[in-house]
Design an enzyme around this catalytic site. Structure first.
Site, PDB file in Angstrom:
ATOM      1  CB  SER A 134      88.316  39.466  41.612  1.00 44.82           C
ATOM      2  OG  SER A 134      86.993  39.233  41.874  1.00 44.82           O
ATOM      3  CE1 TYR A 148      86.350  32.247  45.389  1.00 42.30           C
ATOM      4  CE2 TYR A 148      84.876  32.480  43.633  1.00 42.30           C
ATOM      5  CZ  TYR A 148      85.903  32.490  44.077  1.00 42.30           C
ATOM      6  OH  TYR A 148      86.853  32.465  43.377  1.00 42.30           O
ATOM      7  CE  LYS A 152      87.879  35.697  44.831  1.00 38.28           C
ATOM      8  NZ  LYS A 152      89.315  35.842  45.377  1.00 38.28           N
TER       9      LYS A 152
END
Length: 277
Positions: A134, A148, A152
């Site tokens: 991650s 993004y 994650k």
């Protein structure tokens, strides 16, 4: 004891560094790449211990077969490393539908399908370990990286739930959370077409820092990978592994601020409970 590792995104960045370190240590590696020929030199040096598989996580139908075929060739795979991914930068309003869909398909959905494909085989062999790469961006957020972060934060939630589901079968997880690290992440960053209206906003400030090279990067790729490997080989690894002083500091500050904000809401939170007659 030498083990067999399966690593996605092995052609560059942390995936390549991990592949190299593991081969040097005598392990076997099933390395997935998107572009044929990306690991030619390593293949020549470690032809007996490096198995290269072409795989793009966006092509979901090929993930299960790649995992199944790899297990069949090697008999047992000890560690699955879900590493493939990339960064997408741009204020949410600047992003195109195509950019959003590909980011989610690669970083989130692709990782989910990879893990789901591995679980029944790991369960059948009596256990195994899955490392999900991650980022500090799985617990904090920078302006300009909204999609993004969505991937994650999303994969961390998925892993935390699945880890509880499969613990009885001897399968455990590590969520690796590196801070800014000296890899080619920045070079591979996909950047949305900027809108002038965001120039003087926090997203614009981060954009300038990236463009000017003033975004501080403290993390060392080799040390980061060595820490992940060490955790993966330990008897009882942590579920989450912060990597780098920036990650430790930023995650610690974010969690402390979140907890402080929660504490002042204790009264209103309790007031939302049903009241007994």
């Amino acid at each position: 004891m030498p083990k067999t590792w399966f690593i996605t995104g092995a052609s560059s960045g942390l995936g390549l560094e991990m592949t190299q370190q593991l081969l040097t240590q005598g392990h076997k590696v099933v390395a997935t790449i998107r572009r044929a020929g990306a690991l030619t030199k390593l293949a020549q040096e470690y032809r007996d211990r490096l198995d290269i598989v072409q795989l793009d996580l966006v092509e979901q139908e090929s993930i299960a077969s790649a995992v199944k075929d790899s297990f069949q060739r090697h008999g047992r795979i000890d560690v699955i490393v879900s590493n493939a991914g990339y960064g997408l930068f741009g204020a949410a309003e600047e992003l195109t539908n195509e950019e959003i869909d590909r980011q989610i398909a690669t970083n989130l959905t692709g990782s989910i399908h990879l893990i789901r494909a591995a679980l029944p085989i790991l369960r059948g062999q009596g256990g195994g370990r899955i490392v999900q790469v991650s980022s500090e961006g799985g617990q904090i957020a920078y302006p300009g990286f909204s999609l993004y972060h969505a991937t994650k934060w999303g994969i961390e939630g998925f892993v935390e739930a699945v880890a509880q589901e499969v613990a009885p079968f001897g399968i455990d997880f590590i969520i690796a959370e590196p801070g800014p690290t000296g890899t080619n992440f920045g070079a591979n960053l996909v950047r949305a077409t900027p809108m002038d209206v965001y120039d003087e906003t926090p997203a614009g400030a981060v954009r300038r820092a990236i463009t000017e090279g003033s975004f501080e990067i403290k993390g060392d790729a080799a040390r980061t990978v060595a820490a992940i490997i060490s955790a993966a080989e330990s008897e009882t690894p942590p579920l989450r592994l912060a990597l780098g002083s920036t990650a430790y500091s930023s995650i610690s500050q974010a969690l402390s601020a979140r907890l402080s904000a929660l504490e002042v809401q204790r009264g209103v939170a309790n007031s939302a409970d049903r009241q007994d007659p």
